[in-house]
Design a protein around this motif. Structure first.
Motif, PDB file in Angstrom:
ATOM      1  N   SER A   2     -25.719 -41.183  -0.542  1.00 19.39           N
ATOM      2  CA  SER A   2     -26.964 -41.818  -0.121  1.00 19.39           C
ATOM      3  C   SER A   2     -27.067 -42.005   1.387  1.00 19.39           C
ATOM      4  N   VAL A   3     -25.953 -42.294   2.035  1.00 18.45           N
ATOM      5  CA  VAL A   3     -25.984 -42.607   3.464  1.00 18.45           C
ATOM      6  C   VAL A   3     -25.460 -41.440   4.305  1.00 18.45           C
ATOM      7  N   LEU A   4     -24.201 -41.034   4.053  1.00 22.76           N
ATOM      8  CA  LEU A   4     -23.566 -40.044   4.912  1.00 22.76           C
ATOM      9  C   LEU A   4     -24.259 -38.689   4.839  1.00 22.76           C
ATOM     10  N   VAL A   5     -24.413 -38.135   3.638  1.00 25.96           N
ATOM     11  CA  VAL A   5     -25.018 -36.804   3.503  1.00 25.96           C
ATOM     12  C   VAL A   5     -26.472 -36.814   3.957  1.00 25.96           C
ATOM     13  N   THR A   6     -27.217 -37.842   3.577  1.00 22.46           N
ATOM     14  CA  THR A   6     -28.626 -37.913   3.988  1.00 22.46           C
ATOM     15  C   THR A   6     -28.747 -38.009   5.499  1.00 22.46           C
ATOM     16  N   ALA A   7     -27.893 -38.802   6.128  1.00 17.18           N
ATOM     17  CA  ALA A   7     -27.938 -38.934   7.587  1.00 17.18           C
ATOM     18  C   ALA A   7     -27.629 -37.606   8.275  1.00 17.18           C
ATOM     19  N   ILE A   8     -26.648 -36.873   7.768  1.00 16.35           N
ATOM     20  CA  ILE A   8     -26.318 -35.566   8.344  1.00 16.35           C
ATOM     21  C   ILE A   8     -27.483 -34.597   8.176  1.00 16.35           C
ATOM     22  N   ASN A   9     -28.102 -34.599   6.998  1.00 18.19           N
ATOM     23  CA  ASN A   9     -29.260 -33.734   6.771  1.00 18.19           C
ATOM     24  C   ASN A   9     -30.381 -34.039   7.754  1.00 18.19           C
ATOM     25  N   LEU A  10     -30.648 -35.320   7.954  1.00 18.68           N
ATOM     26  CA  LEU A  10     -31.728 -35.713   8.865  1.00 18.68           C
ATOM     27  C   LEU A  10     -31.385 -35.381  10.310  1.00 18.68           C
TER      28      LEU A  10
END
Length: 714
Positions: A671-679
């Protein structure tokens, strides 16, 4: 092609055909599930690598002893000291115990003295005495030992004297008793936990029953199929494999169901016809479910590269179970959902044309909070997880000592009895160091063992066809570090005798070989599994950058889970020592299962990227899948957490670590790490794919939807 298949599986007529087919298969295989225990192989040789010295020693020892012989020790303890009357009564127990079926070679304190056995049978302080005997019930020994222990305890009772059944026989009795009925209890606890979570997640008193029913059907079919494979195809199944399979099938099956039902609920808001809605849902969700199941199956099959037989055997059996679960969840569950209709969602029935609630839910708000500073978020999260991972330094993977085999607070008769023997200077003769060597060099082998600290004086006890058996009792618990060091020294000593071809076996030697094989397996299997998962992700996402990112995040999550576990095992459970195979087991399940949530998320990101771009698509994907993935993670954590209810330390540890790791993956990594990297990276995550290199183009029509509509009407 895929769209037409998805539609036909849930058509107005074909849904009944699918239901009938699964019922027939269930009726054929499920009745065999109860027989799976009868084909388990829990013998030490079946767990060891073929090349291990103790494995070779076990084969040589067959000439001297039946492999089903089990030496058992009765420990008598009286704090005020055993009286002459007590000792006389102990002597009287010998003939009575000898009458028990399968018992032989009964040795009491008096017969030990008469036979000149050097090891004392009464402690110097007079508080403890022991009686040894050998029991052999053939293949039924494992099942019979709890009953034998009860019979022996009744015969050996003395007023005012504490009696313990210990030694190898007592240990086997306690383990068999711990496993007895465990599968049923574990299944019940797991199902109760999952039902509760599904009730909260679905907010429906009806809907939860369909995923649970399908998961139970999956387990029944899988166990029946594995019974046939174990009986007729020599597949190795042991108790460890079976109890892990129970939680794996229920947990993974419910996860797949959650993803499919969530997508079906979305499509019901877009389509008036439920058959059409399921066709779209199955077409969209099945690839992610297939990729998820494939990852778990391939990860488990990678265990076949392990040298340790117990680890290698765990893979194929559970891979079959997961494959069966996938098939059931994409056939039976969709059929049941469309047969039942929309009412199964009562009271929150998704009406045609109603708004999708995920667009403004918790995970949509979470994505909006990450979006302004994604780089700061993922860097800070990574650093935090790395700090947590330092707790893994507290783990000791050299093996679980005998007195820590069971969870803290669990009173175990054999453990207590063995501890009393060691405390009062008596040795456990049930687990000696066993050396087989060429007879012409046997005396030289005995001489080489003389003076080694941790063992008593070795003696040649038998000779057969040019091979001699040499025994030496250990002076400490067989799994104590002092005993392990002593066996290492014995091996070095006897191997130095030229022409002896000496092999060292025994319980302690087995433990050493398991530890060495596990260390080798960690170095070999983990890289193979990472490569296999990487290839699956590349094929699914058709990119290189995003699979590399996902692999990195899962490894980080695994390290953090070990870090938390190291602290919990030591400070909470008071069990800092772990099994040598623990890191590999934890890695396999956490990577194979943890990557699932990234697959569920990233397949949706890719789908949304086509029309919205990567950054916007990532936020939509998080909002759409956040709730279902969170529920799936909690379900899987609860199912593996159910292992913590078992009395065995290994089950407690592996269940706790997987539960913690899954929650980390669900709540933080995905929810946090992968989404932040994608953004932060945007379209670069799809490199070298051309996806998101141009402005998104929204086609005026979706021909896929038209094909699905036609197929759904079949």
């Amino acid at each position: 092609m895929h769209i037409q298949i998805a539609g036909k599986l849930t058509g107005r007529i074909t849904k009944w055909i699918v239901l009938a087919a699964v019922i027939v298969v269930t009726m054929l295989l499920a009745p065999l599930a109860g027989k799976l225990t009868s084909v388990q192989n829990n013998e030490a040789e079946s767990w060891l690598p073929e090349s291990a010295e103790s494995t070779q020693a076990i084969k040589e020892l067959e000439a001297f002893q039946d492999p089903n012989d089990l030496v058992t020790t009765i420990v008598y303890y009286k704090e005020s000291g055993l009286t002459e009357e007590d000792l006389a009564e102990i002597e009287s127990h010998g003939p009575e115990i000898a009458e028990i079926e399968g018992v032989s070679n009964v040795i009491t304190p008096q017969t030990a003295e008469e036979q000149g056995i050097p090891a004392p049978y009464v402690s110097e302080d007079g508080q403890v005495a022991k009686l040894d005997f050998t029991i052999n019930r053939g293949d039924e020994l494992w099942e019979d030992m709890p009953g034998v222990r009860d019979d022996v305890s009744e015969l050996a009772s003395i007023d005012g004297v504490e009696v313990y059944v210990a030694g190898a026989g007592g240990t086997t009795a306690d383990q068999a008793a711990a496993f007895a009925g465990m599968d049923g209890r574990l299944l019940l606890i797991t199902l109760c936990a999952v039902i509760l979570i599904l009730l909260v997640s679905y907010r429906s008193p009806v809907l939860w029953a369909l995923p649970i029913f399908c998961a139970v059907v999956s387990l029944g079919i899988a166990m029946g199929l594995l019974y046939l494979l174990a009986k007729y195809a020599d597949m190795t199944i042991n108790g460890q494999t079976q109890f892990i399979m129970t939680v794996l099938v229920i947990g993974a099956g419910t996860d797949y169901a959650l993803l499919l039902v969530a997508r079906y609920r979305e499509e019901l808001r877009r389509h008036e016809d439920r058959h059409e809605a399921m066709a779209f849902a199955l077409h969209r969700a099945a690839p992610a479910i297939f990729a998820s199941a494939s990852t778990v199956v391939v990860g488990l099959l990678c265990l076949m590269f392990a040298e340790l037989n117990s680890t290698a055997g765990l893979g194929p059996a559970n891979a079959v179970a997961v494959a069966v679960t996938f098939v059931v969840m994409v056939t039976l569950l969709p059929a049941l959902l469309v047969i039942c209709g929309r009412w199964v969602f009562w009271p929150f029935i998704p009406r045609f044309g109603s708004d999708e609630p995920t667009e403004s839910g918790f995970w949509a708000r979470t994505g909006n909070r990450i979006a302004p500073r994604p780089r700061v978020v993922w860097i800070f999260t990574t650093i935090a997880l790395l700090i947590v991972a330092l707790g893994a330094l507290r783990l000791d993977t050299s093996g679980i000592p005998n007195d820590e085999t069971y969870v803290a607070g669990q009173e175990v008769e054999s453990v207590d009895g063995n501890a009393i023997l060691v405390e009062h200077g008596l040795v456990d003769a049930s687990s000696p160091v066993q050396v087989v060597a060429n007879t012409d060099q046997a005396e030289a082998v005995v001489e080489s063992m003389a003076g080694i600290e941790g063992i008593q004086e070795p003696a040649i006890v038998a000779e057969e066809d040019g091979t001699s058996l040499i025994l030496a009792n250990l002076t400490a618990d067989p799994l104590d570090q002092a005993s392990i060091e002593a066996v290492h020294e014995v091996r070095d000593a006897v191997h130095s005798v030229e022409g002896a071809d000496a092999l060292v076996g025994g319980w302690t030697a087995v433990t050493i070989d398991v530890e060495e094989a596990s260390a080798r397996d960690n170095k070999v299997v983990i890289p193979i599994m990472l490569l296999a998962v990487m290839l699956i992700l590349m094929g699914l996402l058709r990119a290189l950058a995003s699979p590399l990112i996902l692999i990195g995040t899962v490894i980080l999550s695994f390290a953090a889970a070990l870090g938390i576990s190291g602290v919990v095992f030591d400070l909470v459970f008071d069990r800092p020592n772990t099994d040598p195979g623990f890191p590999l087991y934890a890695f396999v399940f956490l990577v194979a299962l943890g990557i699932d949530y990234n697959i569920f998320l990233m397949t949706r990101v890719r789908e949304e990227t086509v029309g919205n771009g990567t950054r916007r698509g990532s936020l939509i994907a998080l909002a759409s899948t956040g709730g279902v993935i969170t529920a799936a993670g909690i379900v899987l954590a609860a199912t593996f957490g159910a292992l913590a209810t078992m009395p065995l330390t290994f089950a407690l540890q592996i269940g706790t670590t997987i539960a913690l790791g899954v929650l980390l993956d669900t709540m933080i990594v995905r929810s946090v790490l992968v989404t932040a990297i994608n953004l932060d990276l945007g379209g670069k995550i799809w490199w070298p794919s051309a996806l998101d290199r141009k402005p998104p183009v929204v086609p005026p029509k979706d021909p896929e939807r038209e094909q699905v509509s036609e197929a759904a009407s079949v």
